[in-house]
Structure formats: structure tokens, C-alpha cells
Motif scaffolding. Structure first.
Motif, short mmCIF file in Angstrom:
data_model
loop_
_atom_site.label_atom_id
_atom_site.label_comp_id
_atom_site.label_asym_id
_atom_site.label_seq_id
_atom_site.Cartn_x
_atom_site.Cartn_y
_atom_site.Cartn_z
N LEU A 181 79.72 52.98 0.35
CA LEU A 181 80.28 52.54 -0.92
C LEU A 181 80.58 51.05 -0.83
CD1 LEU A 181 82.92 55.35 -1.64
CD2 LEU A 181 80.59 55.20 -2.51
N THR A 182 80.42 50.36 -1.94
CA THR A 182 80.82 48.97 -1.95
C THR A 182 82.35 48.89 -1.99
OG1 THR A 182 80.79 48.79 -4.36
CG2 THR A 182 78.74 48.30 -3.18
N LEU A 183 82.86 47.76 -1.57
CA LEU A 183 84.30 47.57 -1.58
C LEU A 183 84.85 47.64 -3.00
CD1 LEU A 183 86.31 47.20 0.67
CD2 LEU A 183 86.11 44.72 0.40
N SER A 184 84.07 47.24 -3.98
CA SER A 184 84.52 47.34 -5.37
C SER A 184 84.68 48.80 -5.78
CB SER A 184 83.54 46.63 -6.31
OG SER A 184 82.26 47.22 -6.25
N GLU A 185 83.80 49.67 -5.30
CA GLU A 185 83.92 51.09 -5.62
C GLU A 185 85.16 51.69 -4.94
OE1 GLU A 185 79.46 52.79 -6.19
OE2 GLU A 185 79.90 51.93 -4.22
N LEU A 234 87.91 50.02 -4.15
CA LEU A 234 89.07 49.51 -4.88
C LEU A 234 89.27 50.27 -6.19
CD1 LEU A 234 88.70 45.66 -4.33
CD2 LEU A 234 90.63 47.07 -3.61
N ARG A 235 88.18 50.54 -6.90
CA ARG A 235 88.30 51.30 -8.16
C ARG A 235 88.83 52.69 -7.91
NH1 ARG A 235 83.34 48.83 -9.61
NH2 ARG A 235 82.19 50.72 -9.06
N HIS A 236 88.39 53.32 -6.82
CA HIS A 236 88.88 54.67 -6.50
C HIS A 236 90.39 54.67 -6.32
CE1 HIS A 236 89.32 58.57 -4.49
NE2 HIS A 236 90.05 57.93 -3.58
N HIS A 237 90.90 53.72 -5.56
CA HIS A 237 92.34 53.71 -5.28
C HIS A 237 93.14 53.25 -6.50
CE1 HIS A 237 92.34 54.79 -1.03
NE2 HIS A 237 91.20 54.15 -0.94
N THR A 238 92.55 52.44 -7.34
CA THR A 238 93.22 52.06 -8.58
C THR A 238 93.31 53.26 -9.52
OG1 THR A 238 92.45 49.77 -8.40
CG2 THR A 238 93.16 50.52 -10.58
N ARG A 239 92.21 54.02 -9.59
CA ARG A 239 92.17 55.17 -10.49
C ARG A 239 93.08 56.30 -10.02
NH1 ARG A 239 87.36 56.09 -9.76
NH2 ARG A 239 87.45 57.94 -8.42
N VAL A 292 87.98 60.78 2.37
CA VAL A 292 88.32 60.37 1.00
C VAL A 292 87.10 60.38 0.08
CG1 VAL A 292 89.30 58.49 -0.39
CG2 VAL A 292 90.26 59.00 1.87
N HIS A 293 85.92 60.07 0.62
CA HIS A 293 84.77 59.86 -0.24
C HIS A 293 83.62 60.83 0.04
CE1 HIS A 293 86.69 56.20 -1.67
NE2 HIS A 293 86.87 55.83 -0.41
N ALA A 294 83.89 61.93 0.71
CA ALA A 294 82.83 62.88 1.06
C ALA A 294 82.13 63.43 -0.18
CB ALA A 294 83.41 64.03 1.89
N LYS A 295 82.88 63.66 -1.26
CA LYS A 295 82.28 64.21 -2.47
C LYS A 295 81.24 63.26 -3.05
CE LYS A 295 83.37 66.01 -7.07
NZ LYS A 295 84.44 66.26 -8.07
N VAL A 296 81.57 61.97 -3.06
CA VAL A 296 80.62 60.98 -3.58
C VAL A 296 79.36 60.96 -2.72
CG1 VAL A 296 80.25 58.53 -4.04
CG2 VAL A 296 82.46 59.57 -4.55
N ILE A 343 80.04 43.78 -0.38
CA ILE A 343 80.52 44.28 0.91
C ILE A 343 80.39 45.79 0.89
CG2 ILE A 343 82.49 44.49 2.47
CD1 ILE A 343 83.46 41.79 1.43
N LEU A 344 79.58 46.32 1.80
CA LEU A 344 79.29 47.75 1.83
C LEU A 344 79.99 48.40 3.01
CD1 LEU A 344 77.52 50.10 0.67
CD2 LEU A 344 75.81 49.47 2.37
#
Length: 318
Positions: A83-87, A89-94, A292-296, A141-142
Motif C-alpha cells: 500500500l502507498t503511504l497515502s492509502e 494515512l487514509r485508512h487511519h484517518t477513516r 491491519v491490511h490483510a483484507k485489502v 512511498i510504498l
């Protein structure tokens, strides 16, 4: 055409298969066409440039093969699962789940190592390229499910001796991560890459908040204005003093005052991370990504493999 590809996780994957049993060679030849045919179905970062670097620094990710079929030309290249760092960040914001500070700083530490490796790249005969990334941002950043952090270059990199703009005459950097000099149409430098790292550091610690409020050119005006420097300690009072100090040094408007070397950033962060690990125990990036991101990851793999199965049959190897 069917081609053979290698993966960063293996010396030779030509004989291996994906989770669905598809040969890696077939998967590699088809994946670029998947992105072109169904670009909106899934956002999978594919490293396509010759300066994709990670810590420890790997051999550059290069185009392994090119070809053309009835759907047109395609490229075969390494695929990095993450995942990119932007993704992130969006996850934790959401979700409002806090991103552990130790992991946030590890992300940036490893990214700084990659930036430094790019800055120090040389030609085969030893000539220093003087490469400047110009587009350091969370989108480039990946964070891999293998625990590696990679810096991607979407084509905006510039070597010494070339102009500060692309052939189109347009700046390639994202405005929200540009240093004051770049916004003033000066040539990008190592220090401008580090200014972008400072913005990312602020966002990682401040739960996604950008140090300069606003959007687009409004944000750019704030960067250029002679306003007090953003204070990470005011936004996040519990932030360690060493991190706040580093933020100030990276976001200095004067490039001569700013840190000049990405390895200095990485070394400073490494010390801070070591202190945090001593207090709370070390945290694993790979374990965090799986937990945290296994589903994605699973959804993306299923989408890729379903799209590959839907493609017309590839020609047999010559």
C-alpha cells in the motif's frame, strides 16, 4: 507472447505460480494490460521506473520485457505487493485508529534511506548522477506486505545537467509537497526532497494533518509566505522533542538551514525508533501490514487473478 519475469522476493520465479495456480510468467505478461483495461477497479501501485529503491537498497526495478499483441503494447516488470503511504494515512484517518509512532517513524526512516540511495546513484563508470527525486510524497512511498518500504519515482526524477522542468515545461511535483524554492520555479535540489520528507513526517505524526492548511495554491502561498514555521509539538503535544526538532529542521524555509542529506534524516530517525523500541518493544512493519491490511491484500489478489483469467488466452512460449 509469453515472457518470464523475476520477482524481488526470489532469484527466479519462472517456475513458480500465483496463489491461484497461474504461472508467474503468464501473470507478468498480462498485468500491465489489466491496469490499462481496468484502471478503476483496483489501485495497485506498480513500480515502473528505474529508481525504485528500498532499504536495504535493491537492484533497481527495471522493465524486464516489452511486447505487443492484439491489445497493443505491454511491459513486463516487477510487481510489489503493498500500500502507498497515502492509502495507509487514509485508512487511519477513516478508522480513527492511531498509527503507532514507532511504525510511522520506521516508514520515514526507510524512505529516507531510499531517497539517499537515489541521491547517491552513479553511472557504471562511477560518475555521480546528482539525481533529485522532485516528487517525494505519500503517493510515491510504498509499504510492502513483506515489510520493505520502497520509494517510487513516477517519472519526475531529474539528474544533474538537466533542467528543473519536464519536457512539457510543467512541474511534476505535487504542489502540497513542494519546497519554497520549487514553488518559485528554482531547480529542485536534495534539500527540496528533504522538505517533502518533513511534510510527510508532520502528517504521519499528526494523524494526516498537513503542516500548511488549505488546498492547492492556497497551501502553496502559505509555504511561500513569511509565516511562523509549523510546530509539530503544538499539534501533537505528546510528540517526542527529538521528532519535533527534526520536523523544524526539515521544514526550514531557507534551504541552507535545512538538513542537506537524507542519510542524516534516516540516522536521526533510527535513534528515535530504537528508543521507542526499548520502551515498548520492537514493532514489525510486515506484522502490522498483515494484521491491519490483510483484507485489502486479499481483495487485490482476487481482483488481479480474476482479471487475468478474464483475459484472452496468451500465446504459447516460442
Amino acid at each position: 507472447m509469453r515472457t518470464t519475469t523475476t520477482s524481488p522476493d526470489s532469484d527466479d520465479r519462472s517456475a513458480q505460480t500465483t496463489a491461484a495456480g497461474m504461472p508467474w510468467s503468464e501473470f507478468a505478461a498480462a498485468r500491465s494490460r489489466i491496469r490499462r483495461r481496468w484502471p478503476s477497479q483496483f489501485g495497485i501501485p506498480v513500480v515502473t521506473d528505474p529508481f525504485a529503491l528500498t532499504r536495504p537498497v535493491e537492484a533497481p526495478c527495471s522493465v524486464l520485457d516489452v511486447g505487443a499483441d492484439t491489445d497493443g503494447p505491454y511491459l513486463v516488470m516487477d510487481y510489489y505487493d503493498g500500500l502507498t503511504l497515502s492509502e495507509i494515512l487514509r485508512h487511519h484517518t477513516r478508522t480513527r485508529e492511531p498509527l503507532p509512532l514507532q511504525l510511522a517513524l520506521r516508514f520515514l526512516q526507510d524512505a529516507a534511506r531510499g531517497i539517499h540511495a537515489a541521491h547517491e546513484l552513479r553511472t557504471p563508470d562511477g560518475r555521480h548522477l546528482g539525481l533529485v527525486h522532485r516528487d517525494v510524497s505519500p503517493q510515491n512511498i510504498l509499504v510492502g506486505f513483506d515489510g520493505a518500504v520502497r520509494v517510487m519515482d513516477s517519472g519526475g526524477g531529474k539528474a544533474a545537467g538537466f533542467g528543473g522542468r519536464t519536457w512539457t515545461g510543467l512541474l511534476r511535483s505535487r504542489v502540497g509537497y513542494m519546497a519554497p524554492g520549487q514553488l518559485g520555479f528554482e531547480h529542485a535540489t536534495r534539500a527540496s526532497d528533504l522538505f517533502a520528507l518533513g511534510i510527510i513526517l508532520f502528517q504521519l505524526v499528526a494523524r494526516g494533518q498537513h503542516p500548511y492548511p488549505g488546498k492547492g495554491m492556497e497551501r502553496a502561498r502559505r509555504v511561500l509566505a513569511n509565516e511562523p514555521q509549523p510546530d509539530l509539538g503544538e499539534v501533537v503535544p505528546e510528540c517526542p522533542a527529538e521528532v519535533v526538532r527534526l520536523s523544524f529542521e526539515l521544514l526550514a524555509s531557507d534551504p541552507d538551514v535545512r538538513l542537506q542529506d537524507a542519510s542524516q534524516v534516516a540516522n536521526r530517525l533510527e535513534l528515535i525508533v530504537a528508543d521507542l523500541a526499548g520502551l515498548e518493544g520492537p514493532r514489525s512493519i510486515a506484522e502490522y501490514m498483515r494484521r491491519v491490511h490483510a483484507k485489502v491484500q486479499s481483495e487485490r489478489r482476487e481482483a488481479i487473478e480474476a482479471a487475468v483469467r478474464a483475459l484472452p488466452a496468451l500465446e504459447a512460449p516460442a
